[in-house]
Design a protein around this motif. Sequence first.
Motif, PDB file in Angstrom:
ATOM      1  N   THR A  58       0.827  -1.207   0.000  1.00  0.00           N
ATOM      2  CA  THR A  58       0.000   0.000   0.000  1.00  0.00           C
ATOM      3  C   THR A  58       0.861   1.258   0.000  1.00  0.00           C
ATOM      4  N   ASP A  59       2.135   1.129   0.393  1.00  0.00           N
ATOM      5  CA  ASP A  59       3.070   2.257   0.424  1.00  0.00           C
ATOM      6  C   ASP A  59       4.299   1.868  -0.400  1.00  0.00           C
ATOM      7  N   GLU A  60       4.277   2.227  -1.698  1.00  0.00           N
ATOM      8  CA  GLU A  60       5.365   1.810  -2.597  1.00  0.00           C
ATOM      9  C   GLU A  60       6.716   2.389  -2.167  1.00  0.00           C
ATOM     10  N   ARG A  61       6.715   3.655  -1.772  1.00  0.00           N
ATOM     11  CA  ARG A  61       7.989   4.272  -1.377  1.00  0.00           C
ATOM     12  C   ARG A  61       8.541   3.622  -0.105  1.00  0.00           C
ATOM     13  N   GLY A  62       7.651   3.340   0.833  1.00  0.00           N
ATOM     14  CA  GLY A  62       8.087   2.655   2.045  1.00  0.00           C
ATOM     15  C   GLY A  62       8.610   1.255   1.739  1.00  0.00           C
ATOM     16  N   CYS A  63       7.982   0.609   0.758  1.00  0.00           N
ATOM     17  CA  CYS A  63       8.431  -0.728   0.357  1.00  0.00           C
ATOM     18  C   CYS A  63       9.825  -0.657  -0.261  1.00  0.00           C
ATOM     19  N   LEU A  64      10.072   0.384  -1.073  1.00  0.00           N
ATOM     20  CA  LEU A  64      11.392   0.562  -1.679  1.00  0.00           C
ATOM     21  C   LEU A  64      12.452   0.752  -0.592  1.00  0.00           C
ATOM     22  N   ASN A 110      11.748   7.780  -8.231  1.00  0.00           N
ATOM     23  CA  ASN A 110      10.720   8.363  -9.109  1.00  0.00           C
ATOM     24  C   ASN A 110       9.965   7.316  -9.922  1.00  0.00           C
ATOM     25  N   MET A 111      10.248   6.062  -9.706  1.00  0.00           N
ATOM     26  CA  MET A 111       9.583   5.029 -10.503  1.00  0.00           C
ATOM     27  C   MET A 111       8.980   3.939  -9.623  1.00  0.00           C
ATOM     28  N   GLN A 115       5.957   3.366  -8.423  1.00  0.00           N
ATOM     29  CA  GLN A 115       4.678   2.762  -8.803  1.00  0.00           C
ATOM     30  C   GLN A 115       4.869   1.711  -9.871  1.00  0.00           C
ATOM     31  N   LYS A 116       5.786   1.966 -10.791  1.00  0.00           N
ATOM     32  CA  LYS A 116       6.054   0.987 -11.849  1.00  0.00           C
ATOM     33  C   LYS A 116       6.807  -0.215 -11.283  1.00  0.00           C
ATOM     34  N   LEU A 117       7.692   0.047 -10.332  1.00  0.00           N
ATOM     35  CA  LEU A 117       8.501  -1.033  -9.771  1.00  0.00           C
ATOM     36  C   LEU A 117       7.679  -1.995  -8.929  1.00  0.00           C
ATOM     37  N   PHE A 118       6.677  -1.478  -8.215  1.00  0.00           N
ATOM     38  CA  PHE A 118       5.935  -2.307  -7.271  1.00  0.00           C
ATOM     39  C   PHE A 118       4.515  -2.602  -7.745  1.00  0.00           C
ATOM     40  N   LYS A 119       4.377  -2.652  -9.049  1.00  0.00           N
ATOM     41  CA  LYS A 119       3.106  -3.114  -9.628  1.00  0.00           C
ATOM     42  C   LYS A 119       3.110  -4.630  -9.591  1.00  0.00           C
ATOM     43  N   GLU A 120       2.309  -5.181  -8.702  1.00  0.00           N
ATOM     44  CA  GLU A 120       2.337  -6.623  -8.451  1.00  0.00           C
ATOM     45  C   GLU A 120       1.709  -7.403  -9.587  1.00  0.00           C
TER      46      GLU A 120
END
Length: 644
Positions: A329-335, A598-599, A601-606
């Motif tokens: 739910t938090d892509e930046r936090g996941c990164l 900056n990417m 959302q694209k990286l963590f599109k499951e």
Amino acid sequence: MDDLIFSINNIQDQFKALSQKPADLPQIVVVGSQSSGKSSVLESIVRRSFLPRGSGIVTRCPLILRLTNCPLGDSRREDKDFGDWDETSKWEEWGEFDDEDQPFGISDIQNEIERRTAKLAGENKNISSQPIVLKIFSPNVLTLTLVDLPGITKVAVGDQPEDIEDQIVDLINKFIENPKSIILAVIPANTDMAANDCLKMAKRVDPEGERTLAVVTKLDLMDRGTNATDILTGLCIPVKLGIIGVVNRAQEDINKGKSVEDAMRDEEKFLKEKYPDLADRNGSAYLAKMLQTLLIRHIKTCLPDVKESFFKKLEECRSILDQCGTKVTDERGCLHSMIGKFSTEFQDMLSGGFVDLESVDLVGGSKLCHLFKSLETELISVDPCRKYGNEQVILAIRQTSGPEPPVIFSERAFEALMRPLITTMRLPSLLCIQNVAEELKEVCLMCLPKEEFSRFPKAIQEMSTVIDEMIEKLSESTQLFVKQTIDIEEGHITHNHFLKFRNESFQEILKEEDPSKLTMPFFGDTYLRKKGDLKAAQILKTTVQDVKHVMIIGEMLQIYYAVVANRVQDTVIKATMTYLVNGLQKNIQLELAAQLGNMVQKLFKEDPSVTLRRSQKEKEFIALKNSLKELDNLDYIMANHMEF
């Protein structure tokens, strides 16, 4: 002990909602040929007519029949919305289908089964493996669960496929192959027992008859002068759970509206007249009691295995959920989490945190140590005097002298011979840096979060690309520095290392007057002179002074090479650690965050398949946990109620 059966049913319901089979659970499977009397047997157990009737295949889907003893005053009656049913009907009996809470009167169940069968298997005589689950609540039944299957047929009729027999046999086998199922084989008394199809199928999966109960129907239709005593006493049918004879309602009885209750009274009268010694162990009422006793006993026996299988499934499910990870739910936090995990493991690997006593491979910091030691060994182990021949050194002395020969030794000859030796240090030094870079890439690959590999391949790929590019840049700058260092060593050769040598070794060599004690230190003759070449012989002809000169140069080359080799290998190690290894450790987190931020959302599109798999396994996990709670509750019940 009705709770045992209720719990098994609840477990089945848990997994029915997931459209999957939970495990091999205890159940009674009713098997028989067409017109063997299966429907009549089931109706006698329920004590009501509720099943579809007709010619050919009538049962075309598995019917899971769950009977619940529901006496008057039971709370389940009070909680049920019977709509406009009259008061008498409310307090008698009703049915429900598993996908809805709507109550059906017993007289309405037949039409509903027909409607659902047509929906699942079509209007023709085809079959379906999708079950219909029917619950019947009545004060007149014993709590019991049975599975009624299509009758075995030999010939396709109408629009049925030619392989209809194979389809039915396959469907029956799926149920009776379950080692925890009880096989209820329905066999007409007026047929050849040895050739009975359902007995053959039961014997194939239960060769010892340990879980097969035979029901012999149509006792009243046997030829005159014969009886079923041998059959009912077990002399004809090899089963161990028992053989029970029953008398069905004839089609004429059904057409005339003869009730099941009346048929059972007639059955009891028939058994007492024809088989007085066996009457108390036969008949529909005895069959229902026997089935309940067998099912409860069977459930109790199977519970440990069922519980163990559920534990295994729960662990498998937990492992898959760990692989799928939590929903992002938090892509930046996941990164940032991924980068943090990677960095921590990377630091650990480089500091010697990887141990595998089953392998001789070195990884991480231990591999770097090995590479540096190998470089040191390769450089220090070189003997300069094995790189040149004596004649080459003499020639160097001749070619580097001016109009006057050197008084003690030729510094130019020494430098001419030294520079190629320094050049040989370039390749192993640069190769060492390259090997360190490759090892860093391998370590980084090992440290990338493994649970994200399948979930976010794009994120892993981009992380790997950034890391590889960073290592390549740092490696290039490190190699450039080492190249410049070696260029400096080649460009200017200092002589201050020979001050002590001049005062001691020079003097010993120069003072030596005994030619036998003067030995040329280099690698023998290089055959620069050709046979008969007077010019070469004249130039390369050595004097005692030449031998002393060569000895001095040999000593100097060894001294200076050792100094430079130590300096170069030390520089390579320091530069590699400072610029490449430490530089990577210091900046890798910032670099990954900067380039990938900056990417996200694209990286963590499951991948949709991962999302679906997680959702399925989460539901299965809950179903397994609830099922294990049911089984734990059964353990408690059995511990406090031992009678069966």
